[in-house]
Design a protein around this motif. Sequence first.
Motif, PDB file in Angstrom:
ATOM      1  N   GLN A  68       0.830  -1.202   0.000  1.00  0.00           N
ATOM      2  CA  GLN A  68       0.000   0.000   0.000  1.00  0.00           C
ATOM      3  C   GLN A  68       0.871   1.261   0.000  1.00  0.00           C
ATOM      4  O   GLN A  68       0.564   2.232  -0.704  1.00  0.00           O
ATOM      5  N   ALA A  71       2.289   1.948  -3.456  1.00  0.00           N
ATOM      6  CA  ALA A  71       1.293   2.568  -4.335  1.00  0.00           C
ATOM      7  C   ALA A  71       1.012   4.023  -3.950  1.00  0.00           C
ATOM      8  O   ALA A  71       0.712   4.846  -4.813  1.00  0.00           O
ATOM      9  N   GLN A  72       1.133   4.370  -2.674  1.00  0.00           N
ATOM     10  CA  GLN A  72       0.901   5.743  -2.235  1.00  0.00           C
ATOM     11  C   GLN A  72       2.056   6.668  -2.595  1.00  0.00           C
ATOM     12  O   GLN A  72       1.846   7.843  -2.904  1.00  0.00           O
ATOM     13  N   LEU A  92      -1.862   3.487 -11.146  1.00  0.00           N
ATOM     14  CA  LEU A  92      -2.393   3.294  -9.790  1.00  0.00           C
ATOM     15  C   LEU A  92      -3.651   2.443  -9.795  1.00  0.00           C
ATOM     16  O   LEU A  92      -3.852   1.622  -8.900  1.00  0.00           O
ATOM     17  N   LEU A  93      -4.473   2.620 -10.798  1.00  0.00           N
ATOM     18  CA  LEU A  93      -5.680   1.806 -10.920  1.00  0.00           C
ATOM     19  C   LEU A  93      -5.305   0.337 -11.109  1.00  0.00           C
ATOM     20  O   LEU A  93      -5.891  -0.551 -10.478  1.00  0.00           O
ATOM     21  N   GLN A  96      -4.166  -1.226  -7.861  1.00  0.00           N
ATOM     22  CA  GLN A  96      -5.169  -1.420  -6.818  1.00  0.00           C
ATOM     23  C   GLN A  96      -5.661  -2.850  -6.736  1.00  0.00           C
ATOM     24  O   GLN A  96      -6.127  -3.282  -5.687  1.00  0.00           O
ATOM     25  N   ASP A  97      -5.579  -3.567  -7.845  1.00  0.00           N
ATOM     26  CA  ASP A  97      -5.930  -4.982  -7.789  1.00  0.00           C
ATOM     27  C   ASP A  97      -5.019  -5.635  -6.759  1.00  0.00           C
ATOM     28  O   ASP A  97      -3.883  -5.206  -6.557  1.00  0.00           O
TER      29      ASP A  97
END
Length: 175
Positions: A68, A71-72, A92-93, A96-97
């Motif tokens: 996480q 990704a941030q 980023l989309l 998210q998976d």
Amino acid sequence: MYTLRCTRKLLDRGLAPSSGPEQAPTTVLGDWYATLLPLRPRQLVLCVSERSLLPLVLPAREARSLPQRLAQALPELLAAIEVPKASIEAELLAMQDASHIGTTASRSVLGSLNQLSYLLEGYARQYPGRTLLEHSRHLAGTPMTALGRDAPFPDIATRAAFSAAGLFARIAART
């Protein structure tokens, strides 16, 4: 979807490899490799993209939240190296998976990760007041022979990967 491929040092900090079969990454940057750097006064995690060798430096707190936090932190680095905003949002989309935790699989990427780790150790000692983003940007400008002659720098290879992905998306939209 992507796999966060961790070295043994990082897995020993509380990350457990995911069960089930691994799937091919759906992100432009591919899987990510990560290792723990026990620097003083703070420990860091160095993450490297499999496809472009883009380095991202993160604090080593709470290993379980590493996917996480990766990704941030990634959007700020991608914006700093001038990746278009729409490409950042699409990446980023795709991230998210559910991400998969795995062990390292490529000796070439692992060798590049080790090389960048040594550089980061020296750079962090020489410039202790720099931010993690500044360390990441500095490493992104390091020539990496594993990338080949067309784009020998991770930042250039990353921009090229997103440009190619955008081109393929435009071609697919026309058909």
